[in-house]
Motif scaffolding. Structure first.
Motif, short mmCIF file in Angstrom:
data_model
loop_
_atom_site.label_atom_id
_atom_site.label_comp_id
_atom_site.label_asym_id
_atom_site.label_seq_id
_atom_site.Cartn_x
_atom_site.Cartn_y
_atom_site.Cartn_z
N ARG A 41 0.82 -1.22 0.00
CA ARG A 41 0.00 0.00 0.00
C ARG A 41 0.85 1.27 0.00
O ARG A 41 0.34 2.36 -0.21
N ASN A 42 2.14 1.13 0.26
CA ASN A 42 3.02 2.28 0.28
C ASN A 42 4.45 1.81 0.01
O ASN A 42 4.71 0.60 -0.11
N PHE A 43 5.37 2.75 -0.08
CA PHE A 43 6.76 2.40 -0.39
C PHE A 43 7.40 1.57 0.71
O PHE A 43 8.30 0.77 0.44
N THR A 56 1.63 -2.42 -11.62
CA THR A 56 0.33 -1.91 -11.17
C THR A 56 0.41 -1.40 -9.74
O THR A 56 -0.13 -0.34 -9.40
N THR A 57 1.11 -2.13 -8.91
CA THR A 57 1.25 -1.73 -7.51
C THR A 57 1.93 -0.37 -7.39
O THR A 57 1.48 0.50 -6.64
N LEU A 58 2.99 -0.17 -8.16
CA LEU A 58 3.68 1.12 -8.13
C LEU A 58 2.76 2.25 -8.58
O LEU A 58 2.78 3.34 -8.01
N ALA A 59 1.96 1.99 -9.61
CA ALA A 59 1.04 3.02 -10.09
C ALA A 59 0.07 3.44 -9.00
O ALA A 59 -0.21 4.63 -8.79
N ARG A 60 -0.46 2.46 -8.26
CA ARG A 60 -1.40 2.76 -7.17
C ARG A 60 -0.71 3.51 -6.02
O ARG A 60 -1.28 4.45 -5.46
N ILE A 61 0.50 3.10 -5.70
CA ILE A 61 1.24 3.78 -4.63
C ILE A 61 1.52 5.23 -5.01
O ILE A 61 1.40 6.14 -4.19
N ILE A 62 1.89 5.44 -6.28
CA ILE A 62 2.19 6.79 -6.75
C ILE A 62 0.95 7.68 -6.67
O ILE A 62 1.02 8.83 -6.21
N LYS A 66 -1.59 7.36 -4.72
CA LYS A 66 -1.91 7.62 -3.32
C LYS A 66 -0.94 8.62 -2.72
O LYS A 66 -1.33 9.54 -1.99
N ALA A 67 0.35 8.48 -3.06
CA ALA A 67 1.37 9.37 -2.50
C ALA A 67 1.21 10.80 -3.00
O ALA A 67 1.56 11.75 -2.30
N THR A 68 0.69 10.97 -4.21
CA THR A 68 0.52 12.30 -4.78
C THR A 68 -0.91 12.82 -4.59
O THR A 68 -1.26 13.87 -5.13
N HIS A 69 -1.72 12.05 -3.85
CA HIS A 69 -3.12 12.43 -3.57
C HIS A 69 -3.90 12.65 -4.86
O HIS A 69 -4.76 13.55 -4.94
#
Length: 414
Positions: free
Chosen positions: A14-16, A55-61, A63-66
């Protein structure tokens, strides 16, 4: 998420902090990580094999950039779906709200979109209506239109190492909230290593294989309050993956035994055996590009000047592996393998280069004969560089001219 949700989805980072692997891209201080932390993200393309975290990285990005995260499938979606996303993104842009979110459009398997579909996306990427994150298993140079590619930064994701996948599997075994921690699972490190090796660098395959093996070994008659002891053996893992078992053990012995068998079968002109060993490798999860590289090497090392076409065909097969990937490229590799097996063999070129290389290492102190030296300046010409060199096309018949250092005069390699 329900227990029926695949384990790979339940364990998706869910996050880095939870993301494991790809340190070259998202590790502390790396470019992509800094762009995200500084909110300077522009359109990007993730290129890499399945199950490595695109895909996971895309979702984390997102979320991290709101940002507002919208996902489209390159297989299932088209212009109509894109238009809907664009309309909604443009409305958000017009919103007077101070917290209006940027839209991150994630297109999985973007290489499946044809030129017209990619062209339709281009102006909205240029205007910043959406921030594109594309994911592809294919070479972007061949599959993404130039204009879109030039406006995106490409990040290459690598297959996960065996040790990475074992770590991810252990996380799933210990996680009581999303993973398999509610079970009492007895699984050896050797079995986990086998599962990791058979997954071909794909964490999704490994996690879902483990999940299926556990489900198949769990009695449905047990209540949730009862302790559920599950023993997972190597055969359970092989059956769960439902694929031919080829052990690419940690020391690489069996892997190199297989490539050796392929090489020697081609050298022995046994096309059927060559096909068999090729299939053993590919069906067992070997990287087709690795196999293609070995065939390309064979074409010059064992066939060489006896059949110059072999190298062209092997190179074409290598190119096909880049362009279309596995499993489609298996037939191209089979084509090259059979041709190389049936071709006349000669190692003269290989032997000749070995002799030349030996001489080169032992005589690296010898200068280039002065008549062969380049003379781009007046000074060099004045001191004799290129003097007395005979330009071969100007002469009929042979030219009496030495091309080796004097100490090697008359040396023959071929």
């Amino acid at each position: 998420m329900t227990p029926q949700t695949p384990l790979a989805d339940r364990m998706r980072p869910r996050n880095f902090d939870e993301f494991f692997g790809q340190e070259e891209i998202v590790g502390e201080g790396k470019l992509l990580r800094k762009l995200i932390e500084q909110d300077q993200l522009s359109s990007i393309i993730f290129w890499g094999p399945p199950g490595v975290g695109k895909t996971t990285l895309a979702r984390i990005i997102a979320k991290a950039t709101h940002a507002e995260f919208v996902q489209l499938s390159g297989v299932m979606s088209g212009k109509a779906d894109l238009k809907k996303v664009i309309v909604e993104a443009e409305e958000k842009k017009k919103s007077p709200s101070a917290d209006a979110k940027q839209t991150v459009l994630f297109i999985d398997e973007i290489h499946r979109w044809n030129k017209a579909q990619q062209d339709a996306l281009l102006p909205y990427v240029e205007k910043g209506v959406v921030t594109l994150i594309g994911a592809t298993t294919e070479n972007p140079s061949f599959e993404i239109i130039g204009a879109l590619l030039s406006r995106s930064r490409v990040f290459i994701l690598k297959s996960l190492d065996e040790e990475d996948i074992v770590f991810i599997l252990k996380q799933a075994l210990n996680d009581t909230e999303r993973g398999l921690g509610k079970f009492s699972i007895d699984i050896s490190d050797d079995t986990l290593t086998l599962l990791a090796g058979l997954s071909g660098g794909d964490a999704r395959t490994a996690l879902n294989g483990l999940d299926l093996a556990v489900r198949a070994s769990t009695s449905p008659s047990l209540s949730s309050s009862q302790e559920r002891n599950v023993v997972i053996e190597k055969n359970d893992v092989k059956e769960a993956l439902q694929r031919t078992h080829l052990v690419f053990d940690k020391n690489g012995e069996e892997f190199y035994n297989l490539i050796s068998a392929l090489h020697k079968s081609m050298r022995g002109s046994d096309a059927s055996a060559s096909l068999y060993w090729l299939a053993r490798m590919l069906e067992g999860g070997a990287d087709p590009l690795y196999v293609a590289r070995r065939i390309l090497r064979f074409a010059s090392e064992d066939i060489g000047l006896a059949n110059n076409t072999a190298m062209l065909l092997a190179n074409s097969a290598f190119d096909a592996c880049h362009k279309i990937g596995y499993p489609e490229c298996a037939v191209h590799l089979a084509h090259a393998v059979v041709y190389c097996a049936k071709a006349k063999k000669s190692n003269a070129l290989y032997v000749a280069y070995g002799k030349a290389a030996k001489d080169a290492k032992e005589t690296s102190h010898l200068g280039v004969p002065i008549h062969l030296r380049n003379a781009p300046t007046k000074f060099m010409k004045e001191i004799g560089y290129g003097k007395d060199y005979q330009y071969n096309p100007d002469f009929e018949g042979g030219v009496e001219q030495e091309y080796l250092p004097g100490e090697l005069k008359g040396r023959e390699y071929l």
